[in-house]
Design a protein around this motif. Sequence first.
Motif, PDB file in Angstrom:
ATOM      1  N   ASP A 354       0.833  -1.209   0.000  1.00  0.00           N
ATOM      2  CA  ASP A 354       0.000   0.000   0.000  1.00  0.00           C
ATOM      3  C   ASP A 354       0.867   1.258   0.000  1.00  0.00           C
ATOM      4  O   ASP A 354       0.419   2.327   0.417  1.00  0.00           O
ATOM      5  CB  ASP A 354      -0.902   0.008   1.247  1.00  0.00           C
ATOM      6  N   PHE A 355       2.090   1.146  -0.491  1.00  0.00           N
ATOM      7  CA  PHE A 355       3.060   2.234  -0.453  1.00  0.00           C
ATOM      8  C   PHE A 355       2.523   3.521  -1.081  1.00  0.00           C
ATOM      9  O   PHE A 355       2.852   4.629  -0.656  1.00  0.00           O
ATOM     10  CB  PHE A 355       4.329   1.767  -1.177  1.00  0.00           C
ATOM     11  N   TRP A 356       1.665   3.393  -2.078  1.00  0.00           N
ATOM     12  CA  TRP A 356       1.147   4.581  -2.758  1.00  0.00           C
ATOM     13  C   TRP A 356       0.360   5.479  -1.808  1.00  0.00           C
ATOM     14  O   TRP A 356       0.273   6.693  -2.038  1.00  0.00           O
ATOM     15  CB  TRP A 356       0.276   4.163  -3.944  1.00  0.00           C
ATOM     16  N   LEU A 357      -0.181   4.917  -0.732  1.00  0.00           N
ATOM     17  CA  LEU A 357      -0.920   5.738   0.233  1.00  0.00           C
ATOM     18  C   LEU A 357      -0.003   6.763   0.890  1.00  0.00           C
ATOM     19  O   LEU A 357      -0.443   7.865   1.241  1.00  0.00           O
ATOM     20  CB  LEU A 357      -1.566   4.854   1.302  1.00  0.00           C
ATOM     21  N   ASN A 358       1.253   6.399   1.085  1.00  0.00           N
ATOM     22  CA  ASN A 358       2.229   7.379   1.581  1.00  0.00           C
ATOM     23  C   ASN A 358       2.626   8.360   0.485  1.00  0.00           C
ATOM     24  O   ASN A 358       2.530   9.572   0.640  1.00  0.00           O
ATOM     25  CB  ASN A 358       3.483   6.661   2.083  1.00  0.00           C
ATOM     26  N   GLU A 359       3.068   7.828  -0.638  1.00  0.00           N
ATOM     27  CA  GLU A 359       3.721   8.681  -1.634  1.00  0.00           C
ATOM     28  C   GLU A 359       2.758   9.394  -2.567  1.00  0.00           C
ATOM     29  O   GLU A 359       3.025  10.524  -2.990  1.00  0.00           O
ATOM     30  CB  GLU A 359       4.735   7.868  -2.428  1.00  0.00           C
ATOM     31  N   GLY A 360       1.653   8.775  -2.920  1.00  0.00           N
ATOM     32  CA  GLY A 360       0.684   9.453  -3.777  1.00  0.00           C
ATOM     33  C   GLY A 360       0.055  10.645  -3.079  1.00  0.00           C
ATOM     34  O   GLY A 360      -0.039  11.748  -3.645  1.00  0.00           O
ATOM     35  N   PHE A 361      -0.367  10.437  -1.832  1.00  0.00           N
ATOM     36  CA  PHE A 361      -0.925  11.537  -1.049  1.00  0.00           C
ATOM     37  C   PHE A 361       0.114  12.634  -0.862  1.00  0.00           C
ATOM     38  O   PHE A 361      -0.185  13.829  -0.961  1.00  0.00           O
ATOM     39  CB  PHE A 361      -1.393  11.019   0.317  1.00  0.00           C
ATOM     40  N   THR A 362       1.348  12.239  -0.574  1.00  0.00           N
ATOM     41  CA  THR A 362       2.387  13.225  -0.295  1.00  0.00           C
ATOM     42  C   THR A 362       2.747  14.025  -1.542  1.00  0.00           C
ATOM     43  O   THR A 362       2.988  15.240  -1.464  1.00  0.00           O
ATOM     44  CB  THR A 362       3.625  12.529   0.285  1.00  0.00           C
ATOM     45  N   THR A 363       2.801  13.378  -2.693  1.00  0.00           N
ATOM     46  CA  THR A 363       3.102  14.088  -3.931  1.00  0.00           C
ATOM     47  C   THR A 363       2.016  15.109  -4.246  1.00  0.00           C
ATOM     48  O   THR A 363       2.306  16.241  -4.666  1.00  0.00           O
ATOM     49  CB  THR A 363       3.273  13.085  -5.086  1.00  0.00           C
TER      50      THR A 363
END
Length: 644
Positions: A354-363
């Motif tokens: 679920d790594f995108w939950l960190n990086e997608g939101f942050t981007t």
Amino acid sequence: MNFRTSRPITAAALAGVLGACAPAVEPASAPSAASPAQAPAGAQTPMATLVRDVHSFAQPNEARVTHVALDLRADFAAKVISGTAALDVAAAPGADDIVLDTKGLTIRGVTGANGQPLRWALGTADSILGQPLTVQLPAGTRRIIVQYATSPSAGALQWLTPEQTAGKRHPYLFSQGQAILTRSWIPTQDSPGIRQTYEARIVVPAELKAVMSAEMLTPNGEPAEGGRAFRFKLDRAVPPYLIALGVGDLAFRELGPRTGVYTEPAMLERSAYELAELEKFVTAAEGLYGPYRWGRYDILMLPPSFPYGGMENPRLTFATPTILAGDRSLVSLVAHELAHSWSGNLVTNATWQDFWLNEGFTTYFENRIMEALYGPERAAMLANLGWQGLQDAVEAAGGDTGADTRLKIDLTGRDPDEGTTDIAYEKGAAFLRTIEQAVGRPRWDAYLRSYFDRNAFQPMTTEQLLADIRANLIRGDAALEQRIGLDQWAYQPGVPTNAVVPHSGAFAAVEAQAQAFDRGTPAAQLQTSGWSTQEWQHFLGALPQTMTAARLADLDRAFGLSRQGNSEILFAWLQMAVRNRYQPAVPALEQFLTSQGRRKFVRPLFAALMEQGTWGQPLARRIYAVARPGYHPVTATSVDAIVR
């Protein structure tokens, strides 16, 4: 590769190996080792059910670590950290052991809080995951103390000689725990879903200073045998990859009431200038999505071997000196790491799938901070560059049908670093921009702020996020859900056709200059005055893929590209030079690859060299032989697979 779904060693099997594995030891003076810590504000519900993490041996629904108390000494001569980790444990009724993650650690003994030896054993080693450490829990055990030492080759730690630092006088040490490297320097349950508070006592040589991702209790240290001891405390529960340590000849400059920068004295002035607006960043972020909940926000400007642009360790972002462009043009990286204080540190991906939950939101959040501080056009340029990166990432992952172009990615049997592509960052951000357009910015911002409040200090899965959006944003509006396409974005490959494509008016003028050069206009006659870093990046990316040496030389003469001090522009130029086998740029390429170890730059350039056959491969091998000793293990491991 198979991953264990149950305990690697049963209690019965454990009993058979106790004599050889569990000698009695005296407990070290770990902070507060006599009794478990009280549950602090921001702690995760002790036994809330967690999803299975394929990258951890832990069985957290049976027994989990809630607090880590470290008492460690850094030995620069041996390149070893040793001491104790006292772990507070919450266990389900009937649980008789706890499983920890380790990798390369020498375990010298395990005791209870009373100093009595506990039964323990290390399981079979896995090349990615390391080894499970199973400790038996007698009835009523709430704290275990592990005495251990790291390996000189611990994946999370980089030990730098004085020659590898800016000051050239003292050695340096820093850690990098993400994704699953914390287990190589701390024996704990190394899964992002198992949040833990922590405290630490770190003994370092007297001439050095230790800093951590926590409140510093002893800013000047205190006398200790063989050096100085620094104490730290973080009473907000974090995933273990955010437990971070830096040790070196460090100076500090305050930048605002709650912001500042640590770095080597030789880099302090440059760093303070580049980060002068740090306090404004925090204020802008709070204006968007609520209060900053970590107290201080400082930055540790690291030596150039740091493998990432930045690492969002709470209270103390670790940053690469490659952002020191001299004109504050690369500060979007600061916006990104700060945004992680909400998306990642506050609400965390439960597993690396679920790594995108960190990086997608942050981007997405990063771009909103940049818009608030520098205006819509600057934000549009950054988003457009990100969109271009997404197209490249989709192509590299097999096109629109590639399995790894999904947001929810299957990493079973794989190193989680394989998921750190622009799919997670830029497709995730595109998803959120698409929702914003569908519901309108005011409604979307209100939802995001409530999302961070509602889920603060908790792990999050893709499934939980979509349920939260349905319950608190869509609220039964079937037409709205269909217009957004939640499940398609999260679970299907490729980029949905309803994606909002960023547009930059400034880039249209840049493209006109690239076309003029392609038609034969000399580089010196192009209209480039006042261009930003982003415009230069777009210009270089818009030029033809194939060019003659004469045309490349014209660009280099006119714009000094091989002498460029801006790392992003230089990187784009060197990619072009390698692609066209432009020999005059080789000295700049060699200097770039041997003077910094940021994986974003290093890995693509070595890959490009290896693709150039008899011209590039000998060059890659020669440069890498010189550069590799100065790279962090994260960078070296990824480049090892490229340069053969």
